[in-house]
Design an enzyme around this catalytic site. Structure first.
Site, short mmCIF file in Angstrom:
data_model
loop_
_atom_site.label_atom_id
_atom_site.label_comp_id
_atom_site.label_asym_id
_atom_site.label_seq_id
_atom_site.Cartn_x
_atom_site.Cartn_y
_atom_site.Cartn_z
N ASP A 574 30.52 48.57 -13.62
CA ASP A 574 30.07 49.30 -14.80
C ASP A 574 30.16 50.82 -14.71
OD1 ASP A 574 29.51 46.68 -15.25
OD2 ASP A 574 27.55 46.99 -16.14
N GLU A 809 17.74 41.47 -9.42
CA GLU A 809 19.14 41.83 -9.69
C GLU A 809 19.66 42.85 -8.68
OE1 GLU A 809 21.77 43.49 -13.51
OE2 GLU A 809 19.59 43.76 -13.47
#
Length: 839
Positions: A574, A809
């Protein structure tokens, strides 16, 4: 007069000659004129024919052009033309027909059928029920702020056990399947047990179990009440299930109130809202008030109508805690009238069958991962079982069509409708399939059940289009779509995602080669092979750079002013910093390494299947040649591998200056969004001031020569606490990098700019083990780092699980605390393989 006559008589021969000559001249002139007219007509006809031909060719060319454009438009949503990968699904695979294939719910059951009937659990505490249904638990939501939830045991096929901490209550949900030779996938029993852990708060809880038909489910359901049957429940029939019954058995505790709703729900994505909209207040004989459901209300657009069959039945049971409810699903098709239909176990029988499943699971888990033999404590082994069970228990079955777009389509178009059997990264935040995540998931799933993993691969590669592209994010069905912001729904066929399935395939070829030779698994790889060829070719052509042997992730926004560094979502990393000003001349080192890995796996698979392997070996050899790699990606100043592109570090986010008109306005204008400003013009160079995960890829994918001096430097840099090393794992971006922990927009916090990610750390641990086994100048350092890094990761993930009840995460690089979404039992569950030292 005679003279005159004589003169006339004398002139006769001359006149005749003249007349003849005139006639001849006239005839010649007429002939010439006719010839000219004939010649002109022929010429005109030829000219006309030429014009007609030219116009015809132009029309044909135009038609061909627009036809070709139409052809290009259809390629993005045209399936790959080859034998289907998935050959057995639905009732062809009865053992896996039913399952907990609704990972976005706290507890839900459905079949591997495109238009399955679905069932699931909702619950609430009457005292905590709020406006708009707040307080009703149904979908896994981070906003519910539960103290913990997840599967403690799950085998991916026949049973699962889950614990949900919604203090003061602890709910345990479980199910066991009983195939029993029935033709429609057999029976199952689910149990919901509720305990109050404090005794100081609420003493009652309301459980809602529902049965709902998908929008296109061919069938019907009905509620049978106490008055009509000694065993109330839901009775129905669908094309995929035949006839069935769902019944409710209170095993322990006191029922305070029971009610139901039978109605038409507008969508599977609106089930909770439908329940809340129909709540009513009731009073019992003692005057105690209860919230309940009103019974049968069939309506369309809010107006009660007759003749409409319900597609949604919810049964609410308000009970005093402690309370245990067994729910049985029984297939009744295939039995003659009067036959005694075997019922699924309840109460003590169910407890015994569940205990047998748990014992079998524990034995199999130890055999697969050998954690007890490695000396792990019982608490650590319970943690590993939970991490693994949440991975395999997070497998869902979805059906629908993605929304896709290519440069040849003006607007997004639907992909073809297809099923997807896949694990999900996070039940709360990402309850859908992600392409690069799934390759990491397969590393763990294949260690447990090779056939489940092959089935997942088959489903993903049935989504390959004729171009060789697979959409990177799969948002299939109304429930999945309801969880995704609109801006992320459309998938573009220029954009890739790391081809991590080659990681899974490499593991299958190295660690499971003997297993591949049985049960028709090689035949699966034979069917997969042409699709892998097309997928590899797509990567090797569409993502190729302008210099041979270079590649770049497509899809970066070169015109945005909002982002400090335009994201490369397709890379999976990302907001990891790339060249500041995207161009087509960029070189991305991680993508080169991914394609080199893909080529080497294709070569090995080709050899195994007896295919032509030469071109893949040549490509792999070329892309892993360290001399060529150094030429394209080694920054001579830092002696680190890096991206190359149009770059400057002199970029900032700041509020744009106020215009003169705004400055004189009586009403102060709203604060404008921060924009990126370039303080120094970029130039083409290595992105050498950035150091992080991307720079490690030649090591991560084991493509550096074991005695390379640049491997020596990389190992030294990895261990530097000022760069990547922490006591909790490798941080994603060096502290010295200009964008370390910097926001990419004023709204987007840093994502891959410092926090610790487990998938990349897993690759690092695996690579260190690889280099530590090859004797040479770097072996000792690699072995030392391997032991330290592995221990740091396992210790911290376990510690944060004990502290918070979740696997996360990502993890904070300063404190080690869990960050991002939870539970994240996608690739973070690879901690099980780190504990088992299976790579």
């Amino acid at each position: 007069m005679a003279r005159s006559t004589n003169n006339a008589s004398n002139n006769t021969p001359k006149t005749a000659k003249a007349a003849a000559a005139a006639a001849a001249a006239q005839a010649a002139a007429q002939a010439t004129a006719k010839q000219k007219r004939t010649s002109f007509n022929l010429s005109s006809k030829l000219m006309l024919d030429k014009w007609k031909t030219l116009i015809g060719c132009v029309c044909l060319a135009i038609a061909s052009y627009f036809g070709y454009l139409g052809y290009l438009e259809t390629r993005v949503n045209t399936p790959f033309d080859n034998q289907k990968m998935v050959l057995r699904t639905g009732l062809d695979d009865p053992e896996r027909y039913w399952g907990s294939y609704r990972p976005l719910t706290y507890f839900g059951m459905k079949t591997r059928d495109p238009h399955s009937l679905v069932m699931g659990l909702m619950w609430y505490t009457p005292s905590n029920l709020g406006h708009g249904g707040h307080g009703i638990r149904h979908w896994c939501e981070q906003g519910d702020k539960l103290d913990g939830y997840g599967w403690t045991h799950h085998d991916g096929r026949s049973f699962g056990v889950q614990e949900i901490q919604d203090l003061p209550f602890v709910l345990k949900t479980s199910f066991v399947k009983y195939p029993g030779g029935k033709q429609f996938g057999g029976d199952w029993t689910a149990r919901i047990s509720v305990k109050n852990t404090t005794r100081a708060w609420d003493r009652s809880i309301s459980l809602i179990w529902y049965v709902a038909l998908d929008e296109r489910t061919n069938g019907h359901i009905k509620y049978v009440s106490d008055e009509k049957s000694p065993e109330p429940g839901v009775y129905g029939e669908t094309q995929g299930l035949g006839e069935f019954q769902v019944r409710f058995h209170a095993v322990k505790g006191k029922i305070l109130h029971k009610s139901y709703l039978s109605t038409v729900a507008p969508s599977l994505s609106k089930l909770k809202e439908t329940v809340f909209a129909h709540f009513r207040a009731f009073a019992d004989k003692r005057g105690n008030r209860f919230i309940g459901l009103p019974g049968e209300i069939i309506s369309q657009n809010g107006i009660p109508t007759k003749g409409h069959e319900p597609n949604f039945i919810a049964i609410q049971i308000t009970a005093e805690v402690d309370f245990t409810l067994d729910i049985t699903y029984q297939s009744t098709s295939g039995f003659a009238l009067g036959d005694s239909i075997p019922k699924p176990p309840t109460a003590r029988e169910y407890t015994e069958s569940l205990q047998a499943k748990l014992q079998e699971f524990d034995q199999r888990f130890e055999k697969a991962f050998q954690l007890r033999a490695k000396g792990y404590s019982l608490e650590e082994i319970r943690f590993a079982k939970s991490a693994f069970s949440n991975m395999i228990g997070g497998i869902g079955y979805f059906y629908g069509a993605s929304r896709v777009q290519s440069v040849h389509t003006k607007n997004p178009v639907p992909y073809w409708k297809a099923p997807l059997y896949t694990s999900v990264p996070s039940r709360s935040f990402f309850p859908r399939g992600f392409l690069w995540d799934e390759g990491f998931h397969g590393l763990l799933i294949s260690s447990w059940d090779l056939d489940i993993e092959l089935d997942i691969i088959c489903h993903w590669f049935d989504l390959l289009n004729v171009e060789g592209w697979i959409p990177r994010e799969q948002i299939l069905g109304v429930e999945a779509l309801a969880k995704v912001p609109e801006e992320f729904v459309t998938q573009r066929n220029t954009n890739a995602n790391p081809p991590t399935f080659f990681l899974t395939l490499r593991k299958l070829l190295t660690q499971h080669r003997q297993q591949l030779a049985v049960k028709g698994r090689l035949a699966t790889l034979e069917r997969l092979y042409p699709r892998l060829q097309a997928w590899f070719s797509w990567f090797n052509t569409t993502q190729r750079g302008d210099v041979l042997g270079t590649y770049l992730w497509r899809g970066r926004n070169a015109t945005t002013l909002r982002e400090l560094n335009p994201k490369s979502l397709s890379s999976g990393l990302d907001d990891f910093p790339r060249a500041s000003h995207p161009t087509d001349r960029e070189r991305h080192v991680d993508l080169r390494c991914w394609i080199a890995l893909a080529a080497s796996v294709m070569a090995e698979l080709s050899t195994l299947l007896g295919k032509d392997d030469v071109k893949y070996y040549e490509t792999a050899s070329y892309l892993t040649d360290n001399t060529l790699l150094n030429r394209m990606h080694l920054d001579p100043y830092t002696e680190r591998y890096a991206d190359w592109g149009l770059h400057t570090d002199s970029v900032v986010l700041k509020v744009p200056p106020v215009t003169q008109k705004s400055a004189h306005s009586r009403i102060p204008p709203p604060q404008p969004e921060k924009q990126r400003f370039t303080l120094k013009q970029p130039d083409y160079k290595f992105v050498g001031t950035t150091f992080g995960y991307v720079n490690l890829f030649p090591l991560l994918l084991e493509q550096l020569e074991h005695d390379s001096p640049y491997l020596t430097k990389m190992l030294r840099d990895m261990r530097d606490p000022e760069l990547l090393w922490t006591n909790y794992g490798l941080r994603s971006l060096s502290k010295h990098s200009p964008l370390y922990m910097k926001r990419n927009t004023e709204h987007d916090p840093p994502y891959w700019r410092g926090p610790i990610w487990i998938n990349i750390n897993y690759l690092a641990v695996k690579a260190l083990r690889h280099y530590g086994k090859i004797e040479g100048p770097n072996a000792a350092q690699a072995r030392e780092l391997y032991g330290e890094l592995r221990e740091n990761l396992v210790r911290n993930i376990f510690k944060q699980y004990q502290r918070t009840g979740y696997i996360w995460e990502q993890y904070d690089d300063t404190t080690g605390e869990g960050k991002g979404c939870n539970p994240f039992t996608g690739w973070s569950a690879l901690v099980v393989l780190l504990m088992a030292e299976q790579y």
